[in-house]
Scaffold this motif. Structure first.
Motif, short mmCIF file in Angstrom:
data_model
loop_
_atom_site.label_atom_id
_atom_site.label_comp_id
_atom_site.label_asym_id
_atom_site.label_seq_id
_atom_site.Cartn_x
_atom_site.Cartn_y
_atom_site.Cartn_z
N TYR A 121 -44.95 -36.41 -95.18
CA TYR A 121 -45.31 -36.21 -96.58
C TYR A 121 -46.62 -36.93 -96.89
O TYR A 121 -46.78 -38.12 -96.58
N LEU A 122 -47.54 -36.18 -97.50
CA LEU A 122 -48.84 -36.72 -97.87
C LEU A 122 -48.66 -37.78 -98.95
O LEU A 122 -47.97 -37.55 -99.94
N GLN A 123 -49.31 -38.92 -98.74
CA GLN A 123 -49.18 -40.02 -99.69
C GLN A 123 -50.36 -40.07 -100.65
O GLN A 123 -51.48 -39.72 -100.29
N PRO A 124 -50.12 -40.49 -101.88
CA PRO A 124 -51.22 -40.61 -102.84
C PRO A 124 -52.17 -41.73 -102.44
O PRO A 124 -51.79 -42.66 -101.72
N GLY A 125 -53.40 -41.63 -102.89
CA GLY A 125 -54.40 -42.66 -102.55
C GLY A 125 -54.88 -42.47 -101.15
O GLY A 125 -55.45 -41.45 -100.80
N GLY A 126 -54.61 -43.43 -100.29
CA GLY A 126 -55.01 -43.34 -98.89
C GLY A 126 -56.43 -43.74 -98.60
O GLY A 126 -56.92 -43.57 -97.49
N ASN A 127 -57.15 -44.28 -99.62
CA ASN A 127 -58.53 -44.73 -99.44
C ASN A 127 -59.41 -43.64 -98.83
O ASN A 127 -60.17 -43.87 -97.89
N GLY A 128 -59.26 -42.44 -99.37
CA GLY A 128 -60.09 -41.33 -98.89
C GLY A 128 -59.56 -40.63 -97.66
O GLY A 128 -60.13 -39.65 -97.20
N LYS A 129 -58.45 -41.12 -97.09
CA LYS A 129 -57.86 -40.50 -95.91
C LYS A 129 -56.65 -39.65 -96.30
O LYS A 129 -56.03 -39.88 -97.34
N PHE A 130 -56.35 -38.69 -95.47
CA PHE A 130 -55.14 -37.89 -95.66
C PHE A 130 -54.02 -38.58 -94.88
O PHE A 130 -53.80 -38.30 -93.70
N GLN A 131 -53.35 -39.51 -95.57
CA GLN A 131 -52.34 -40.33 -94.91
C GLN A 131 -50.95 -39.75 -95.16
O GLN A 131 -50.61 -39.37 -96.26
N TYR A 132 -50.15 -39.73 -94.08
CA TYR A 132 -48.81 -39.14 -94.14
C TYR A 132 -47.77 -40.16 -93.69
O TYR A 132 -48.02 -40.97 -92.78
N TYR A 133 -46.59 -40.11 -94.35
CA TYR A 133 -45.42 -40.87 -93.93
C TYR A 133 -44.40 -39.90 -93.36
O TYR A 133 -44.16 -38.83 -93.94
N CYS A 134 -43.79 -40.28 -92.24
CA CYS A 134 -42.77 -39.42 -91.63
C CYS A 134 -41.59 -40.25 -91.16
O CYS A 134 -41.71 -41.06 -90.22
N LEU A 135 -40.44 -40.08 -91.82
CA LEU A 135 -39.20 -40.65 -91.31
C LEU A 135 -38.65 -39.70 -90.25
O LEU A 135 -38.53 -38.50 -90.49
N PHE A 136 -38.33 -40.23 -89.08
CA PHE A 136 -37.81 -39.40 -88.01
C PHE A 136 -36.70 -40.14 -87.29
O PHE A 136 -36.53 -41.34 -87.45
N ALA A 137 -35.93 -39.41 -86.52
CA ALA A 137 -34.75 -39.99 -85.86
C ALA A 137 -34.77 -39.75 -84.36
O ALA A 137 -35.40 -38.81 -83.88
N GLN A 138 -34.10 -40.66 -83.66
CA GLN A 138 -33.69 -40.35 -82.30
C GLN A 138 -32.24 -39.91 -82.42
O GLN A 138 -31.34 -40.73 -82.57
N PRO A 139 -31.98 -38.61 -82.42
CA PRO A 139 -30.64 -38.12 -82.71
C PRO A 139 -29.59 -38.72 -81.78
O PRO A 139 -29.88 -39.09 -80.63
N TRP A 140 -28.36 -38.81 -82.29
CA TRP A 140 -27.26 -39.41 -81.54
C TRP A 140 -27.02 -38.71 -80.21
O TRP A 140 -26.56 -39.33 -79.24
#
Length: 450
Positions: A191-210
């Protein structure tokens, strides 16, 4: 009447026949000419696709021309870019055709990156008025992008436990249509985060599935832009294998007779008790888990929660996450499933607190889970509260950590009053213990966002 008079009349008749016939022939010729002239007074129809304005290297442009009247006589396609007009297609159809289609590929280097216009001209074989009205031209402007997005990894330390999750922070060279982490066939959106100091910064929660041990865990960051250009990049990570418990669930006729009626309308009303139970435990279970993946797309692009999640107070742990369950009936194994949550037992109809701040995305009956509440905490992170006897929230409600959202119960496939508590990331079940641990949250999530 005299013989001479009769002969004169016959001569007059004989002169009249060629004139009438000539008149008919002239009228027919004129009619045919007018028919040929006016039979096609409409121009050909043209279409240029796709409708999207952004094209990439693998994109194609399809041109269709049609004239069901007199047929097509010619088709010309020109690309206009930087004030240059470059012919791409020049075709003539001497016999006339009803339909012509041309597919243009963009990988030949004729069209350069940037904006360009496709201009198409078609002429039909009509005569009205002398061919000039049978010409049509259409154009469409596109933008060609041949450069895939670049991926910049910003989370260089990623420790995961089998069945657990982590947070990846990365930046891209452009805002893209789709990005996230691919783990086998499972996809975890970023998901694209607001701000980012001019960069297109993304956060991604991910899993190592069971069900993915370390030797089969191979995550990649992937990104694709609006033009269809794609990029893929690996990153550093460390995983810890985990052993999960095995358990046996013994099924009785009394339990099934008490449980199955709750699923009226969801289960085929045929077969034995065990047949109907297995349908619920298999087919309905898959449908319910697919629903959780669907719900995960209804998420905030930013984190709504803070601090460790709240546990059901004064509750004992029963079944644990990723327990491998053999279902036994009359001494024989009849099924196998994995328990993807924590079973917490307290007093009957105990009040259930929200694990953390968020938004209610589901508060209704959900098959094997019975009465359910699902809270979205942002970035695809959601908490699940199942087997409730009652719910105290509705879809769209905002809740805070500790707010009572319902009461424990025995709805769904519950053998006794308890809370089935789950944490999902992109709809994939993960280990809830991690989200109760302040140190784990600090080291694996919050430290990457500061």
């Amino acid at each position: 009447m005299s013989k001479e008079t009769i002969l004169t009349q016959k001569k007059k008749s004989g002169k009249g026949l060629p004139l009438a016939l000539l008149t008919i022939i002239l009228l027919c010729t004129l009619g045919a000419g007018l028919f040929m002239l006016f039979r096609d007074t409409t121009v050909p129809t043209l279409s240029i696709s796709p409708d999207t304005a952004d094209l990439g290297k693998q994109s194609t442009i399809t041109i269709k021309a049609e004239d069901p009247g007199s047929g097509l006589k010619s088709l010309d396609v020109i690309v206009i870019q930087s004030d240059k007009r470059i012919p791409l297609v020049t075709k003539a159809y001497p016999g006339g055709i009803m339909l012509a289609e041309e597919v243009l590929t963009l990988d030949k280097g004729i069209i350069k990156e940037g904006e360009f216009t496709i201009e198409v001209t078609a002429r039909d074989a009509s005569l009205y008025p002398f061919g000039d009205a049978g010409v049509v031209s259409v154009s469409k402007t596109y933008s060609l992008d041949l450069t895939p997005p670049r991926i910049f990894v910003q989370s260089h330390t990623n420790n995961l436990n089998q069945g657990g999750c982590g947070l990846m922070v990365f930046a891209l060279s452009e805002k893209v249509k789709n990005t996230g982490i691919q783990v086998g066939e499972r996809f975890f959106p970023a998901y694209l985060q607001p701000g980012g100091n001019g960069k297109f910064q993304y956060y991604c929660l991910f899993a190592q599935p069971w069900d993915t041990p370390p030797n089969k865990f191979n995550p990649f960051i992937v990104a694709s832009d609006k033009a269809g250009n794609s990029a893929k990049r690996s990153f550093n990570y460390h995983t810890n294998a985990r052993q999960f418990r095995r358990d046996k669930i013994r099924l009785s006729d009394n339990f099934m007779e008490r449980t199955i009626p709750e699923f009226q309308g969801l289960v085929p009303n045929e077969g034995t008790l065990i047949d109907q139970y297995l349908y619920i435990n298999n087919t309905l279970r898959k449908q319910n888990r697919a629903k959780l993946v669907e719900l995960s797309r209804n998420t905030s692009p930013t984190m709504l929660w803070s601090g460790p999640f709240k546990r059901l107070p004064n509750a004992a742990n029963r079944a644990t996450f990723a327990d491998a369950r053999d279902y036994m009936y009359k001494g024989k194994k009849v099924d196998f499933q994995t328990h993807l949550g924590l079973d917490l037992a307290s007093i009957k109809q105990a009040p259930v607190p929200a694990g953390n701040d968020g938004t209610i995305v589901y508060a209704d009956f959900l098959g094997i889970y019975g009465n359910v509440v699902v809270i979205d905490h942002g970035l695809g992170l959601q908490s699940l509260y199942a087997h409730l006897s009652s719910t105290a929230v509705a879809n769209g409600d905002s809740v805070t950590r500790g707010q009572i959202i319902g009461h424990t119960g025995t709805t769904g496939l519950a053998g006794g009053d308890h809370l089935h508590y789950g944490i999902t990331v992109a709809g994939i079940p993960t280990q809830p213990f991690e989200w109760w641990d302040k140190s784990w949250i600090r080291n694996n999530i919050l430290s990457k966002t500061e």
